[in-house]
Design an enzyme around this catalytic site. Structure first.
Site, PDB file in Angstrom:
ATOM      1  N   ALA A   1       0.915  -1.241   0.091  1.00 19.29           N
ATOM      2  CA  ALA A   1       0.084  -0.088  -0.008  1.00 19.29           C
ATOM      3  C   ALA A   1       0.900   1.417   0.030  1.00 19.29           C
ATOM      4  O   ALA A   1       2.203   1.145   0.249  1.00 19.29           O
ATOM      5  CB  ALA A   1      -0.958   0.020   1.224  1.00 19.29           C
TER       6      ALA A   1
ATOM      7  N   GLY B   1       0.052  -4.697   0.966  1.00 19.41           N
ATOM      8  CA  GLY B   1      -1.378  -4.844   0.128  1.00 19.41           C
ATOM      9  C   GLY B   1      -1.082  -5.355  -1.277  1.00 19.41           C
ATOM     10  O   GLY B   1      -2.223  -5.857  -1.675  1.00 19.41           O
TER      11      GLY B   1
ATOM     12  N   GLU C   1      -1.689  -9.061  -0.858  1.00 19.37           N
ATOM     13  CA  GLU C   1      -2.964  -9.357  -0.430  1.00 19.37           C
ATOM     14  C   GLU C   1      -3.665  -9.214  -1.786  1.00 19.37           C
ATOM     15  O   GLU C   1      -4.627  -9.947  -1.889  1.00 19.37           O
ATOM     16  CB  GLU C   1      -3.465  -8.193   0.526  1.00 19.37           C
ATOM     17  CG  GLU C   1      -2.958  -8.521   1.915  1.00 19.37           C
ATOM     18  CD  GLU C   1      -3.212  -7.722   2.997  1.00 19.37           C
ATOM     19  OE1 GLU C   1      -3.910  -8.096   4.096  1.00 19.37           O
ATOM     20  OE2 GLU C   1      -3.090  -6.503   2.803  1.00 19.37           O
TER      21      GLU C   1
ATOM     22  N   GLU D   1       3.481  -6.062   7.877  1.00 23.03           N
ATOM     23  CA  GLU D   1       2.756  -5.090   8.473  1.00 23.03           C
ATOM     24  C   GLU D   1       2.864  -4.804   9.749  1.00 23.03           C
ATOM     25  O   GLU D   1       2.835  -3.608  10.159  1.00 23.03           O
ATOM     26  CB  GLU D   1       1.229  -5.189   8.173  1.00 23.03           C
ATOM     27  CG  GLU D   1       0.562  -4.926   6.730  1.00 23.03           C
ATOM     28  CD  GLU D   1       0.702  -6.146   5.900  1.00 23.03           C
ATOM     29  OE1 GLU D   1      -0.016  -6.161   4.729  1.00 23.03           O
ATOM     30  OE2 GLU D   1       1.555  -6.897   6.162  1.00 23.03           O
TER      31      GLU D   1
END
Length: 259
Positions: A73, A116, A119, A139
């Site tokens: 992310a 992310g 994911e 994370e």
């Protein structure tokens, strides 16, 4: 395979470049200067693409520009998000939508797929990668959890023991380990990765789309829903002209082979 010429979005600065073929779509994460970090614009573009594929189901191939799938992310944006943003599930809801598309999703992963980015790859039905792939969920080292799918989806892919070790340590794994634990199903050189993804899509596209959609839906049903969910999905397929056509062709081929 060499796919036919397709129209690429004329704005090459867009965070998601989309190529549309008759039976598939290739979506390329396109922030190479940020190693394809997933920002709000990328999320918005994924929602826009999902809306299209929910109405007009096609196979989706996800890949990244510049030798990277997605480094994670966008930390600059993530740092400023607050509790309300967490509860809104900005990335999580987009990745759920990708995962629930009617037709299969293939992730073609090169280089980094972290946080992310990992994911998003986990949301695919099929993952293939290059020998240079690096996957992981760091994370907890950033003071958050992997809340966009890894905390529940990773264990469905690789099992509880491996998933919890990866999530708690934040360890990054390479291609050989990813292949060994089933996180990816095959490795291909970088210059052959997209062709390999298209070859998988070719194989899927030769099958009946209705049966493919039903298979994906039934596969994702909870254990207690079986076998009823299978039988209910099978019933309309048994009545379909396509089933009759394909089975008739199969019997004709077998008859000709036996002659």
């Amino acid at each position: 395979m060499n796919p036919p010429d397709v129209a690429v979005s004329p704005d090459l600065s867009r965070p998601l470049l989309v190529e549309r073929l008759d039976d598939r779509v290739v979506a390329t994460l396109n922030r190479p200067d940020k190693r394809n970090a997933i920002d709000q614009d990328t999320i918005d573009a994924l929602h826009e693409l999902c809306a299209e594929l929910e109405v007009n189901p096609r196979i989706l191939i996800l890949t990244g520009a510049g030798g990277v799938f997605a480094s994670g992310a966008d930390i600059a944006q993530l740092r400023d998000r607050r509790a309300a943003d967490a509860l809104a599930g900005i990335n999580a809801n987009a990745f759920v939508r990708v995962n629930e598309l009617p037709m299969p999703v293939i992730a073609a992963i090169d280089g980094y797929a972290l946080g992310g980015g990992a994911e998003l790859a986990y949301a695919a039905d099929i993952r293939i990668a290059t020998p240079d792939v690096k996957l992981g969920n760091p994370e907890t080292g950033l003071g958050i959890i992997a809340a966009a799918g890894a905390s529940w989806r990773l264990k469905e892919i690789v099992g509880d023991a491996r998933a919890i070790e990866l999530l708690l340590t934040g360890r990054t794994i390479g291609a050989d380990e990813a292949l060994a634990i089933g996180l990816v199903s095959a490795l291909h050189p970088a210059d052959a990765l997209l062709d390999a993804a298209h070859a998988i899509a070719d194989r899927i596209a030769r099958n009946d789309p209705d049966a493919t959609i039903a298979t994906k839906r039934v596969f994702r049903a909870p254990r207690e829903a079986h076998p009823l969910v299978d039988l209910e999905a099978q019933a309309p397929l048994f009545e379909s002209p396509e089933k009759h056509r394909r089975m008739t062709e199969f019997l004709e081929r077998r008859r000709r082979t036996a002659e």
